[in-house]
Design an enzyme around this catalytic site. Structure first.
Site, PDB file in Angstrom:
ATOM      1  N   GLU A  86       4.380  -0.261   8.502  1.00  0.00           N
ATOM      2  CA  GLU A  86       2.683   0.534   8.575  1.00  0.00           C
ATOM      3  C   GLU A  86       1.371  -0.733   8.648  1.00  0.00           C
ATOM      4  OE1 GLU A  86       2.174   1.073   4.421  1.00  0.00           O
ATOM      5  OE2 GLU A  86       2.874   3.126   5.065  1.00  0.00           O
ATOM      6  N   GLU A 111       8.187  24.744  11.554  1.00  0.00           N
ATOM      7  CA  GLU A 111       8.685  25.704  11.347  1.00  0.00           C
ATOM      8  C   GLU A 111      10.708  25.179  11.485  1.00  0.00           C
ATOM      9  OE1 GLU A 111       8.312  28.788  14.231  1.00  0.00           O
ATOM     10  OE2 GLU A 111       7.283  27.352  15.658  1.00  0.00           O
ATOM     11  N   ALA A 160       7.066   8.644   1.799  1.00  0.00           N
ATOM     12  CA  ALA A 160       6.057   8.180   3.307  1.00  0.00           C
ATOM     13  C   ALA A 160       6.219   7.453   3.317  1.00  0.00           C
ATOM     14  CB  ALA A 160       5.152   9.400   3.660  1.00  0.00           C
ATOM     15  N   GLY A 181       9.909  -6.427   7.643  1.00  0.00           N
ATOM     16  CA  GLY A 181      10.438  -4.828   8.182  1.00  0.00           C
ATOM     17  C   GLY A 181      10.656  -3.761   6.933  1.00  0.00           C
ATOM     18  N   ASP A 227       5.390  -1.398 -11.022  1.00  0.00           N
ATOM     19  CA  ASP A 227       6.302  -1.999 -10.448  1.00  0.00           C
ATOM     20  C   ASP A 227       6.752  -3.640 -11.020  1.00  0.00           C
ATOM     21  OD1 ASP A 227       5.476  -0.696  -8.080  1.00  0.00           O
ATOM     22  OD2 ASP A 227       3.927  -2.140  -7.014  1.00  0.00           O
ATOM     23  N   GLY A 245       8.146  -8.785   0.913  1.00  0.00           N
ATOM     24  CA  GLY A 245       7.921  -8.114  -0.155  1.00  0.00           C
ATOM     25  C   GLY A 245       7.072  -8.270  -1.558  1.00  0.00           C
ATOM     26  N   LYS A 289      -4.996   1.409   2.457  1.00  0.00           N
ATOM     27  CA  LYS A 289      -4.179   1.414   3.794  1.00  0.00           C
ATOM     28  C   LYS A 289      -4.182   3.067   4.385  1.00  0.00           C
ATOM     29  CE  LYS A 289      -0.880   3.130   3.118  1.00  0.00           C
ATOM     30  NZ  LYS A 289       0.736   2.343   2.347  1.00  0.00           N
ATOM     31  N   THR A 344      -3.194  -2.107  -7.252  1.00  0.00           N
ATOM     32  CA  THR A 344      -2.747  -2.477  -6.057  1.00  0.00           C
ATOM     33  C   THR A 344      -2.609  -0.876  -5.064  1.00  0.00           C
ATOM     34  OG1 THR A 344      -1.367  -3.617  -6.545  1.00  0.00           O
ATOM     35  CG2 THR A 344      -0.896  -3.174  -4.371  1.00  0.00           C
ATOM     36  N   CYS A 345      -2.629   0.495  -6.143  1.00  0.00           N
ATOM     37  CA  CYS A 345      -2.559   1.453  -4.782  1.00  0.00           C
ATOM     38  C   CYS A 345      -3.980   1.718  -4.603  1.00  0.00           C
ATOM     39  CB  CYS A 345      -1.741   2.442  -5.701  1.00  0.00           C
ATOM     40  SG  CYS A 345      -2.589   3.870  -4.484  1.00  0.00           S
ATOM     41  N   TYR A 365       8.616  -1.171   4.440  1.00  0.00           N
ATOM     42  CA  TYR A 365       7.076  -0.001   4.538  1.00  0.00           C
ATOM     43  C   TYR A 365       6.055  -0.924   4.827  1.00  0.00           C
ATOM     44  CZ  TYR A 365       8.817   3.070   0.886  1.00  0.00           C
ATOM     45  OH  TYR A 365       8.954   5.053  -0.576  1.00  0.00           O
ATOM     46  N   ILE A 366       5.803  -1.937   4.277  1.00  0.00           N
ATOM     47  CA  ILE A 366       4.175  -3.020   4.783  1.00  0.00           C
ATOM     48  C   ILE A 366       3.965  -3.289   6.212  1.00  0.00           C
ATOM     49  CG2 ILE A 366       2.499  -4.519   3.895  1.00  0.00           C
ATOM     50  CD1 ILE A 366       3.591  -3.763   0.699  1.00  0.00           C
ATOM     51  N   THR A 374       3.263   4.512  -6.782  1.00  0.00           N
ATOM     52  CA  THR A 374       2.497   4.969  -7.262  1.00  0.00           C
ATOM     53  C   THR A 374       2.984   6.192  -8.161  1.00  0.00           C
ATOM     54  OG1 THR A 374       0.969   4.190  -6.073  1.00  0.00           O
ATOM     55  CG2 THR A 374      -0.184   5.735  -7.177  1.00  0.00           C
ATOM     56  N   HIS A 376       4.539  30.150  12.667  1.00  0.00           N
ATOM     57  CA  HIS A 376       4.091  29.726  14.007  1.00  0.00           C
ATOM     58  C   HIS A 376       3.038  29.497  14.350  1.00  0.00           C
ATOM     59  CE1 HIS A 376       6.026  29.588  18.671  1.00  0.00           C
ATOM     60  NE2 HIS A 376       5.629  29.993  18.528  1.00  0.00           N
ATOM     61  N   CYS A 393      -2.152   2.014  -1.546  1.00  0.00           N
ATOM     62  CA  CYS A 393      -2.215   2.750  -0.314  1.00  0.00           C
ATOM     63  C   CYS A 393      -3.603   2.714   0.079  1.00  0.00           C
ATOM     64  CB  CYS A 393      -1.438   3.898  -1.950  1.00  0.00           C
ATOM     65  SG  CYS A 393      -0.583   3.120  -2.937  1.00  0.00           S
TER      66      CYS A 393
HETATM   67  P1  NDP Z   1       9.967  -3.662   0.990  1.00  0.00           P
HETATM   68  O1  NDP Z   1      11.021  -4.315   0.023  1.00  0.00           O
HETATM   69  O2  NDP Z   1       9.673  -2.548   1.641  1.00  0.00           O
HETATM   70  O3  NDP Z   1      10.417  -4.873   2.715  1.00  0.00           O
HETATM   71  C1  NDP Z   1      10.388  -6.011   2.689  1.00  0.00           C
HETATM   72  C2  NDP Z   1      10.451  -7.009   4.224  1.00  0.00           C
HETATM   73  O4  NDP Z   1      10.855  -8.068   4.038  1.00  0.00           O
HETATM   74  C3  NDP Z   1      12.106  -6.609   4.337  1.00  0.00           C
HETATM   75  O5  NDP Z   1      12.761  -6.347   5.446  1.00  0.00           O
HETATM   76  C4  NDP Z   1      12.851  -8.026   3.988  1.00  0.00           C
HETATM   77  O6  NDP Z   1      14.145  -7.943   5.117  1.00  0.00           O
HETATM   78  C5  NDP Z   1      11.832  -8.923   4.346  1.00  0.00           C
HETATM   79  N1  NDP Z   1      11.827  -9.820   3.612  1.00  0.00           N
HETATM   80  C6  NDP Z   1      12.450  -9.831   2.403  1.00  0.00           C
HETATM   81  N2  NDP Z   1      12.396 -11.177   2.280  1.00  0.00           N
HETATM   82  C7  NDP Z   1      12.422 -12.170   3.071  1.00  0.00           C
HETATM   83  C8  NDP Z   1      12.197 -12.749   3.851  1.00  0.00           C
HETATM   84  N3  NDP Z   1      12.731 -14.509   2.675  1.00  0.00           N
HETATM   85  N4  NDP Z   1      12.010 -13.618   4.741  1.00  0.00           N
HETATM   86  C9  NDP Z   1      11.876 -12.573   6.142  1.00  0.00           C
HETATM   87  N5  NDP Z   1      12.443 -11.216   5.347  1.00  0.00           N
HETATM   88  C10 NDP Z   1      11.999 -10.999   4.624  1.00  0.00           C
HETATM   89  O7  NDP Z   1       8.638  -4.270   0.315  1.00  0.00           O
HETATM   90  P2  NDP Z   1       7.191  -4.633   1.335  1.00  0.00           P
HETATM   91  O8  NDP Z   1       6.207  -5.565   0.857  1.00  0.00           O
HETATM   92  O9  NDP Z   1       6.680  -3.997   2.548  1.00  0.00           O
HETATM   93  O10 NDP Z   1       7.011  -2.917   0.434  1.00  0.00           O
HETATM   94  C11 NDP Z   1       7.169  -3.033  -1.129  1.00  0.00           C
HETATM   95  C12 NDP Z   1       7.220  -1.844  -1.606  1.00  0.00           C
HETATM   96  O11 NDP Z   1       5.933  -1.601  -1.774  1.00  0.00           O
HETATM   97  C13 NDP Z   1       7.997  -1.084  -1.428  1.00  0.00           C
HETATM   98  O12 NDP Z   1       9.358  -0.900  -1.489  1.00  0.00           O
HETATM   99  C14 NDP Z   1       7.836   0.882  -1.925  1.00  0.00           C
HETATM  100  O13 NDP Z   1       8.738   0.729  -2.485  1.00  0.00           O
HETATM  101  C15 NDP Z   1       6.097  -0.016  -2.024  1.00  0.00           C
HETATM  102  N6  NDP Z   1       5.163   0.809  -0.444  1.00  0.00           N
HETATM  103  C16 NDP Z   1       5.173   1.909  -0.148  1.00  0.00           C
HETATM  104  C17 NDP Z   1       4.755   2.455   0.149  1.00  0.00           C
HETATM  105  C18 NDP Z   1       4.599   4.400   1.071  1.00  0.00           C
HETATM  106  O14 NDP Z   1       4.585   4.545  -0.362  1.00  0.00           O
HETATM  107  N7  NDP Z   1       4.324   4.441   2.080  1.00  0.00           N
HETATM  108  C19 NDP Z   1       3.188   1.612   0.820  1.00  0.00           C
HETATM  109  C20 NDP Z   1       3.894   0.431   1.013  1.00  0.00           C
HETATM  110  C21 NDP Z   1       5.261  -0.359   0.127  1.00  0.00           C
HETATM  111  P3  NDP Z   1      15.537  -7.144   4.044  1.00  0.00           P
HETATM  112  O15 NDP Z   1      15.494  -5.734   4.375  1.00  0.00           O
HETATM  113  O16 NDP Z   1      16.934  -7.671   5.073  1.00  0.00           O
HETATM  114  O17 NDP Z   1      15.739  -7.434   2.676  1.00  0.00           O
END
Ligand code: NDP
Length: 456
Positions: free
Chosen positions: A181, A441, A341, A175, A303, A262, A51, A42-43, A177-178, A311, A436, A48
């Protein structure tokens, strides 16, 4: 171990599996690895790395706008999505080759096929069968799409990297990470972006100040954010646009709809039942601190397990398994104080506890906070601010959390992460001389605190 074809067989050629395979081979183990798709996981292939390349591309627009304040006029700037995707794809092919070389040089035998367990020591790999003393499940995860009517009209992060063209209006559902981003990426590249999240504020689990601050910054950049807005159904209209009906009333119209709702672990068609491997309620492989499943010679990392989906964490887990099995040193993966991040625009960097988590852990905490306009934007004129926050346990004076939203936050928090991991105190931060003029800082000059009573 001579009775088996391999000492270790790894299923999955992503970050965690590749690290475990290489290290184990380095310790002298006979290692096989099966990957049915592209090496890198995936990464590297659809996460990652591509992205971050798109994040850079999106940010160029602001750099061009900011240039005027510094005396530059840049006329005729144009953006080509197909060109960006082609360049990105070339880099991913290069990285895939690097992964293959590293494995081959380490002496790992790569099988480009789907692997499935037939019994606790036997795998079917494509048309072949192999036995192994130890098995590592490192099959990662994939996007989850809720089964709402019309969901097939949307796409996920997998497809986002290969859209034939950029939609003019795009709705991002979710809402995490993905979601944030890609909202930044598509907005930077010129799309009209609406992010619709089902809860009261996005990035659940992050520090509340960070969440609200990023929300405000994203809105300033023109991203429309709808809260308490779970999607109910998608329908295609006569003019080709997609209508997203929201569960609590209302709807939004877009030319492309991305599900960022998710991810789920890849545990199907692996024969895990045949091997007796237990899963969690969410379908992830259940493991202990040594990444060992309930079947002692079968391990799992990354994962596909129920732990942090990051990752560098998968890589550490893979390394710990190799160390434990073949390095003669039983090693647990350490999941404490993992810095992370979000490559939103502006980005977030965070390590340790949020204010709410610290309040639940300690009797009292000191919170230090600042937000300011970064120096660069004095001349650029951009209305973008930076937030920095330290959370300190009042009794021990240890810095237990550090959070930042702003340019270079991931780079800065990586270094601050060392201090938090080393359990340094606020006085250690204060004793460090700042550089500075930098934004970083501020982390060593924070003076004003608010003390809050906790429950710990
Ligand atoms: P996340 O678990 O972070 O977010 C999933 C989002 O989808 C949440 O806001 C969740 O809401 C919402 N959701 C889940 N089910 C439903 C549904 N049935 N209907 C509507 N909304 C829903 O998943 P991501 O896919 O964004 O990322 C997966 C993981 O990958 C992350 O948790 C992270 O660990 C990793 N990742 C890391 C990155 C980085 O390091 N920069 C970048 C991308 C991914 P709720 O909050 O209410 O549950």
């Amino acid at each position: 171990m001579q009775g088996y074809d391999y000492d270790l067989f790894v299923i999955g050629g992503g970050s965690g599996g590749v690290r475990a395979a290489r290290m184990s081979a380095g310790f002298g183990a006979r290692v096989g690895l099966a990957e049915r798709d592209r090496l890198g996981g995936t990464c590297v292939i659809r996460g990652c790395v591509p992205k971050k390349l798109l994040v850079y591309a999106a940010h160029v627009r602001e750099e061009l706008e900011d240039a005027a304040g510094y005396g530059w006029s840049i006329d005729g700037a144009r953006f080509s999505w197909p060109q960006l995707i082609a360049n990105k794809d070339r880099e991913i092919v290069r990285l895939e080759g690097v992964y293959r070389n590293l494995l081959e040089k380490a002496g790992v035998t790569i099988h480009a096929a789907h692997a499935r367990l037939l019994d606790p020591h036997t795998m079917e790999v494509g048309a072949q069968r192999f036995t192994a003393q130890h098995i590592l499940i490192a099959t990662g995860g994939r996007p989850f799409v809720p089964a709402i009517p019309g969901h097939e009209l949307g796409f996920t992060s997998n497809e986002a990297f290969h859209l034939p063209e950029l939609p003019r209006r795009i709705a991002i559902l979710g809402g995490g990470y993905i979601a944030v981003e890609f909202a930044g990426i598509f907005n930077g590249l010129g799309c009209e972006v609406t992010l619709a999240y089902r809860g009261p504020e996005f990035l659940r689990g992050f520090d509340d100040d960070v969440r609200h601050f990023l929300h405000a910054e994203m809105e300033k950049k023109g991203i429309r954010i709808l809260l308490n807005a779970p999607p109910a159904a998608l329908t295609k209209r006569g003019d080709g646009a997609i209508e997203v009906a929201l569960d609590r009333g209302g709807s939004l119209t877009a030319d492309g709809v991305m599900f960022a709702t998710g991810r789920v672990p890849n545990t199907e068609r692996l024969g895990l039942e045949a091997a007796g491997v237990q899963l969690t309620r969410d379908g992830a492989v259940y493991v202990d601190g040594y990444s060992r499943t309930n079947v002692p010679h079968i391990h799992a990392v990354g994962d596909v397990t129920h732990r942090l989906q990051l990752t560098p964490v998968a890589i550490r887990e893979g390394a710990a398994v190799a160390q434990t099995l073949f390095g003669g040193r039983p090693t647990e993966a350490d999941h404490a104080d993992v810095p992370t991040a979000v490559f939103s625009q502006p980005p977030i960097g965070t390590v340790g506890l949020t204010e709410a988590q610290a309040l639940a852990t300690y009797r009292a905490i000191d919170v230090y906070k600042t937000d300011f306009r970064p120096m660069k934007h004095t001349l650029s004129g951009r209305d973008e601010r930076t937030l920095m926050k330290l959370v300190v346990d009042t009794a021990s004076q240890r810095v237990v959390g550090a959070h930042m939203v702003g340019t270079d936050a991931p780079e800065i928090i990586q270094a601050i992460g060392i201090a938090v991991k080393a359990k340094l105190t606020k006085a250690d931060f204060d004793a460090t001389v700042g550089i500075h003029p930098t934004a970083a800082e501020e982390f060593v000059t924070l003076r004003e605190k608010v003390t809050r009573r906790g429950e710990g």
